[in-house]
Every structure is written in structure tokens, then in C-alpha cells.
Design an enzyme around this catalytic site. Sequence first.
Site, PDB file in Angstrom:
ATOM      1  N   LYS A 249      -9.733 -22.592  29.975  1.00  0.00           N
ATOM      2  CA  LYS A 249      -9.203 -23.594  29.054  1.00  0.00           C
ATOM      3  C   LYS A 249      -8.673 -24.788  29.848  1.00  0.00           C
ATOM      4  CE  LYS A 249      -5.208 -24.121  25.923  1.00  0.00           C
ATOM      5  NZ  LYS A 249      -4.045 -23.409  25.330  1.00  0.00           N
ATOM      6  N   ASP A 254      -0.893 -30.644  25.888  1.00  0.00           N
ATOM      7  CA  ASP A 254      -0.931 -30.136  24.522  1.00  0.00           C
ATOM      8  C   ASP A 254       0.317 -30.545  23.753  1.00  0.00           C
ATOM      9  OD1 ASP A 254      -1.473 -28.816  22.194  1.00  0.00           O
ATOM     10  OD2 ASP A 254      -0.987 -26.819  22.985  1.00  0.00           O
ATOM     11  N   LYS A 261       4.305 -29.747  18.363  1.00  0.00           N
ATOM     12  CA  LYS A 261       5.300 -28.891  18.997  1.00  0.00           C
ATOM     13  C   LYS A 261       6.674 -29.554  18.952  1.00  0.00           C
ATOM     14  CE  LYS A 261       2.108 -26.966  22.486  1.00  0.00           C
ATOM     15  NZ  LYS A 261       2.218 -25.537  22.145  1.00  0.00           N
ATOM     16  N   ASP A 331      -2.300 -26.603  16.686  1.00  0.00           N
ATOM     17  CA  ASP A 331      -1.706 -26.154  17.948  1.00  0.00           C
ATOM     18  C   ASP A 331      -2.378 -24.881  18.454  1.00  0.00           C
ATOM     19  OD1 ASP A 331       0.001 -26.333  20.105  1.00  0.00           O
ATOM     20  OD2 ASP A 331       1.618 -25.221  19.131  1.00  0.00           O
ATOM     21  N   ARG A 335      -8.356 -22.014  21.719  1.00  0.00           N
ATOM     22  CA  ARG A 335      -9.436 -21.117  21.310  1.00  0.00           C
ATOM     23  C   ARG A 335     -10.635 -21.901  20.774  1.00  0.00           C
ATOM     24  NH1 ARG A 335      -5.481 -18.131  17.295  1.00  0.00           N
ATOM     25  NH2 ARG A 335      -4.132 -18.762  19.032  1.00  0.00           N
TER      26      ARG A 335
END
Length: 489
Positions: A249, A254, A261, A331, A335
Amino acid sequence: MIAFRTGRKIPASAELHAVGVCSGGDAQRPDGLDWGVLDGRGFEANPGQVEIVSGQDRPIAVVGLGPADKVTAAVIRRAAASLARSAKRMKRITVSILDAVPDSVDRAEALRALAEGMTLGAYSYGDFKSEHKPNKLENVHVIGPGGRAVTEALEQGQRVAEAVCFVRDLVNEPGGSLTPIRFAELAEEMAEREGLEITVLDLDAIREAELGGLLGVNRGSDQPPRFVEVSYAPDPEAECRGSVALVGKGITFDSGGLSIKTGTGMMTMKCDMSGGAAVLGVMAAIAAVAPPVKVTGYVPMTDNMLGGDATRPGDVLTMANGKTVEVLNTDAEGRLVLADALSLACRAEPDAIVDLATLTGACMVALGPKVAGLMGNNEAWVDQLADAAERTGERVWRLPLPDDYKAQLDSPVADMKNIGGPHGGALTAGLFLSNFVEEGIPWAHLDIAGPAFTDAEDGETTKGGTGFGVRMLLDALVNFEPPSASEDD
């Protein structure tokens, strides 16, 4: 970079000499040391404990190794790292730590661990400090018999540790500096340096390849994405046991996207590309360990931001293998990019796949900050990775992939959702990824959300990015045996 040399005598230029001591009633205390001073300082020869005392010609660092019957490569690595930090103001030291290591420990393994520990312990990141004070250690003279085997063991340990440090540099660099473009450029520089084949897909090529997960995560960013594929092939005249795909990844920062977040939750999110960095770290050292397998690394690279056209909760994305995903939490983006990378990796029909990702906070809740979650669809392949983790001291814990939990990912509008229920998030994330692994291909997933980054110095680990996974994967590749598809869970 530390230079390692060997010899039977202590050179006059040495500023410090280090000796190893085991603990316990039967442990021998080396002559020439002031044990009254050591005892007064509370020296008990615990693993990694270091005390510097006066010597006849130069100071002596007394390095604890713990009980003799429990000395392992991991203990030596930890002790060597502590020594490197204790000697940080010196340029030239000598070490005879391995004289105290019992014969039951393989000598080459001990030498590799010594070089790894010294190199990792001396690491510091100061690219953005106006007055960086790095470790000054330049020369380590290992006292004892030399020869080609000794030199090769030290060199291999150093190369592996330098690859870990390369990963640490990548992880420690801020997301505003380590953009996907720069991340890919550093991968290209590494590949050229190591003689590896590399392909970098830009935005147009990613669109052409229909990598819907990567494109969906990237929609809110001003930084264009990249997708890196880098390959190693063993010597044509050497044995080749098959092929392994490494998937990492590469989220360079992020924010959580529109499912934003908290401020605290974002503070260390420059580390969200640790899995991708670890894949590149493995490739940086792969020629040094020369595993008997073909290895290909796949790293999707983007940040996850909140731009005007960011993916919205409820949007549906089409992954590279054609499956559709309803994104209910932006978030849970890692994946999505891994889904594309796993799909591409499967097209090459490797004998095994392993992916690494700082994927879920749920894994940290379950296992804490020092242990990675390990799960997969093939018992034999998971066993190989667990064994490699045990040998290299990178701790993992095996987690299940309960088939009945798959129902949590059911979506009324798409093939699946990108999140499950409120509990067992690490497991449902693994189950999500399993949808992008072709039947019959052994696959394992490492959730490294905890051990990829740390706020505390511990043994060979320094604050910040740890480089977790590099040593374990290199070991697994060297010892790789193609797992049978019949051994699926």
C-alpha cells in the site's frame, strides 16, 4: 554508512572497544574490567544493556547479551544497536561481542545480526533539521577470524539493514514532500542502482489499465497517482523455485478523504505508505541475498485527500478485475488501491502473493503497536512467513479469515462494500482483499498498522518509520518453497 572490517588485533586508531557479557551465575566475566564500577552502576548484562568504563588503552563498552542459553540473532541485533547508539560520538570502534556468543548460534547468522544491529542503531533522520547531529560512527572493526565467509556475512547484514534504513527514510519524509511522483522517482533510482526492471504507470496509463480503486482514491487529490511494478530475476544458471509477488500500500498521506480523520489521527499519516516502502526496501536488498525466486513488487501510489471531486460515501468503483465496490467509508481507502494491485499481480500467475499495508486501526487494537496481523488463504504459505518472522525477530500474530464474516461486506448496490461491521475490522479488511486474489493462488496479508511506525526507541528500532517487514520478507524469499494450492485453508 558504516564500514565493517575484520582482524585479530585492535588497531591503535580505535576509540572504543566493545566486549560482550552474558548474564547468570555461570557467566564468565572478562578480565581487565572494573567490575566494582559495573556492579555499582547496576550492570546485569541484560540484552542490550551497555556500560562504558575505563580501559588500559581506550574506553571499553560492556554489552549485555542476557543468559547464554537464550542468545539468538535477535539478541545480538538488539545489543549491537544499543552499542551503536552508545558510541554515537565516536568514529572508529572495535567489537569482540561475538566472543561471548555460544557456539550453538550460527557464526554467519551472528555476524549478519551484528552488522544489521549496528547499522540500524546508528540510523537517524534529519533531512528537515537545520542542525542535524547524526551518529558519527564510520568504522567498525570486528575482532576475530576473517575470511571470505565472514566478510560476506557482514556485507549481507549491512545491505539488508541499509534497505531497512531506505524504507525508514521514505516513511519519515512528510507527505507534502514525498508525493506519488517523487515516491515513484525514488523507486526508479533504486531500481537503476540495483539493476532491476521497473515500469511506472502515470495517470493516463492508470486510466487505460482501468485501475478503478487507485483512480477513485486519487479523485480528491491535486497530486497525480503512480503505479510501480519492479522485478527481480535470479541468475539464469541458478536454481529457480518459482515466483512471488509483493504488494504494498502506497498512500503517501491519508487525510481520510471525505470521511475525514481527526487532527490527532492525521499526525502520523505520512506513514500510510509503509507497506509500499517495505516492498521497495525488499527490492533494494534482493540482489544482496539472491533468493532463488523471481520476485515482482507492485506499489499503487496516491494520497487520500478532500478535493472538490473526491470520492463520496456511497459512490461505486470498478476495480481492475471488474468487481464493483460501494465505498461507504473513504478512510478505508488502502484496500481499494490494494484491490487493483492484487488483481494485476494475479495476472502474472505467481506461485504466491503477500501484501503489506498499514490497513486497520482494528489490528492495533487487537495486537498493540509492535505486532503485525498475519492472515491468508494458504496454510503452508502463512507458515513460511510466520517462520521467517520468528527468525528475523519481526513479530506477527496469525489471525483468521472467518468465511461467515464475508456477509458483512454484502452491498445492495454493488458486488461488495469496502467496510464491514463495527467489530473485527482487521478480519473483514482481509476478507475484502481476498476477493481480488484468483482462486488457487496462495496469498497472505500482513496488517502492519502497529509496527510500521513508533514513537519510542526500542532495540534496533528508532523513532518514526521502522522499516518493518523488509527483513522478514527477504528471509521468506531466500527460504521459499512453492506452496501447493491444495493446502488452502
